[in-house]
Design a protein around this motif. Structure first.
Motif, PDB file in Angstrom:
ATOM      1  N   UNK A   1      -0.321  -0.940   8.128  1.00  0.00           N
ATOM      2  CA  UNK A   1      -0.245   0.195   9.058  1.00  0.00           C
ATOM      3  C   UNK A   1       0.606   1.310   8.456  1.00  0.00           C
ATOM      4  N   UNK A   2       1.762   0.952   7.904  1.00  0.00           N
ATOM      5  CA  UNK A   2       2.629   1.960   7.286  1.00  0.00           C
ATOM      6  C   UNK A   2       1.946   2.612   6.081  1.00  0.00           C
ATOM      7  N   UNK A   3       1.231   1.807   5.312  1.00  0.00           N
ATOM      8  CA  UNK A   3       0.545   2.358   4.141  1.00  0.00           C
ATOM      9  C   UNK A   3      -0.547   3.330   4.574  1.00  0.00           C
ATOM     10  N   UNK A   4      -1.330   2.946   5.581  1.00  0.00           N
ATOM     11  CA  UNK A   4      -2.397   3.825   6.061  1.00  0.00           C
ATOM     12  C   UNK A   4      -1.826   5.139   6.591  1.00  0.00           C
ATOM     13  N   UNK A   5      -0.742   5.060   7.332  1.00  0.00           N
ATOM     14  CA  UNK A   5      -0.102   6.271   7.850  1.00  0.00           C
ATOM     15  C   UNK A   5       0.369   7.169   6.718  1.00  0.00           C
ATOM     16  N   UNK A   6       0.990   6.590   5.701  1.00  0.00           N
ATOM     17  CA  UNK A   6       1.497   7.374   4.575  1.00  0.00           C
ATOM     18  C   UNK A   6       0.335   7.986   3.782  1.00  0.00           C
TER      19      UNK A   6
ATOM     20  N   UNK B   1       4.884   4.076  -2.308  1.00  0.00           N
ATOM     21  CA  UNK B   1       5.911   4.822  -1.579  1.00  0.00           C
ATOM     22  C   UNK B   1       6.495   3.996  -0.439  1.00  0.00           C
ATOM     23  N   UNK B   2       5.650   3.271   0.277  1.00  0.00           N
ATOM     24  CA  UNK B   2       6.130   2.420   1.368  1.00  0.00           C
ATOM     25  C   UNK B   2       7.006   1.294   0.815  1.00  0.00           C
ATOM     26  N   UNK B   3       6.582   0.719  -0.299  1.00  0.00           N
ATOM     27  CA  UNK B   3       7.351  -0.351  -0.919  1.00  0.00           C
ATOM     28  C   UNK B   3       8.719   0.162  -1.370  1.00  0.00           C
ATOM     29  N   UNK B   4       8.754   1.350  -1.935  1.00  0.00           N
ATOM     30  CA  UNK B   4      10.017   1.925  -2.392  1.00  0.00           C
ATOM     31  C   UNK B   4      10.921   2.309  -1.224  1.00  0.00           C
ATOM     32  N   UNK B   5      10.310   2.813  -0.152  1.00  0.00           N
ATOM     33  CA  UNK B   5      11.102   3.307   0.979  1.00  0.00           C
ATOM     34  C   UNK B   5      11.712   2.184   1.808  1.00  0.00           C
ATOM     35  N   UNK B   6      10.945   1.109   2.027  1.00  0.00           N
ATOM     36  CA  UNK B   6      11.421   0.068   2.931  1.00  0.00           C
ATOM     37  C   UNK B   6      11.514  -1.314   2.345  1.00  0.00           C
ATOM     38  N   UNK B   7      11.088  -1.463   1.100  1.00  0.00           N
ATOM     39  CA  UNK B   7      11.122  -2.787   0.498  1.00  0.00           C
ATOM     40  C   UNK B   7       9.962  -3.655   0.955  1.00  0.00           C
ATOM     41  N   UNK B   8       9.872  -4.810   0.367  1.00  0.00           N
ATOM     42  CA  UNK B   8       8.777  -5.722   0.667  1.00  0.00           C
ATOM     43  C   UNK B   8       8.782  -6.163   2.131  1.00  0.00           C
ATOM     44  N   UNK B   9       9.966  -6.352   2.709  1.00  0.00           N
ATOM     45  CA  UNK B   9      10.073  -6.859   4.078  1.00  0.00           C
ATOM     46  C   UNK B   9       9.430  -5.920   5.095  1.00  0.00           C
TER      47      UNK B   9
END
Length: 215
Positions: free
Chosen positions: A46-51, A33-41
């Protein structure tokens, strides 16, 4: 890639309890989901753990860095695709050539297009996730299964079936990647299926015509 770098991409531990497995599944889905929402960059642990709703420390129990997590996501995706191909090849062994190809193409398309946006999103981080090695290993698995199936073809003799399978697997993957990169709005599954089928059957029929054992 050196042994030290490769080791850094391996997970720290594997889940042994249902709760741990559920946590790991949540981390994997959050990573997608993080990869789809914001791309690799913008992909960070931290974002993955939050999600995922877990602490960063919990995530680090499994993956020491984002590269290791990306490698796990790519490896999991490739395993789904290859397992689908292997199942189709087992079911197709002993059948006619066109029936074999139809089953292979259907399995490949179903696996890759179940979540086409994920297939495409995982292409960008391949370098950091040791993607070339993972793709190469998956390709070898797929080619081995296709080669075994072709060797058991009921109505045609495919010369050097495992060599042919390696070329066929590479061609199918390349066409699929190009179709995904063109964008989901331009993805015509019927058109893609027809072209993949024509590519595979045309190539294999040509090999049977060139078979020196027929002369």
């Amino acid at each position: 890639m050196g042994a030290t770098t490769t080791a850094a991409l391996k997970p720290r531990k594997k889940p042994v309890q249902a709760r741990s497995a559920a946590t790991l599944a949540a981390i994997h889905e959050a990573g997608i989901q993080v990869l789809l929402a914001g791309g690799y960059a913008r992909f960070t642990t931290i974002r993955v753990a939050e999600r995922a709703g877990v602490s960063v420390g919990s995530l680090y129990q499994y993956y020491p860095n984002k590269g290791a997590l990306l490698a796990a996501l790519l490896g999991e995706h490739l395993d789904v695709v290859v397992s689908s191909v292997e199942g189709a090849c087992q079911a197709g062994t002993g059948r006619g050539l066109e029936t074999m190809v139809d089953g292979l193409i259907t399995a490949f398309l179903d696996a890759k297009l179940r979540r086409p946006e994920v297939s495409l999103a995982l292409h960008a981080p391949m370098a950091e996730a040791d993607g070339a090695a993972l793709v190469r290993a998956a390709g070898m698995r797929a080619a081995a299964a296709i080669g075994d199936m072709l060797a058991g073809c009921r109505d045609a003799h495919i010369p050097a079936p495992h060599a042919a399978a390696g070329i066929l697997a590479t061609a199918l993957s390349a066409v699929m990647q190009a179709a995904l990169e063109a964008g989901p709005e331009r993805l015509d599954v019927g058109w893609l299926r027809m072209h993949l089928r024509s590519l595979a059957i045309g190539y294999l029929h040509r090999l049977t015509q060139a078979d020196p054992t027929k002369g």
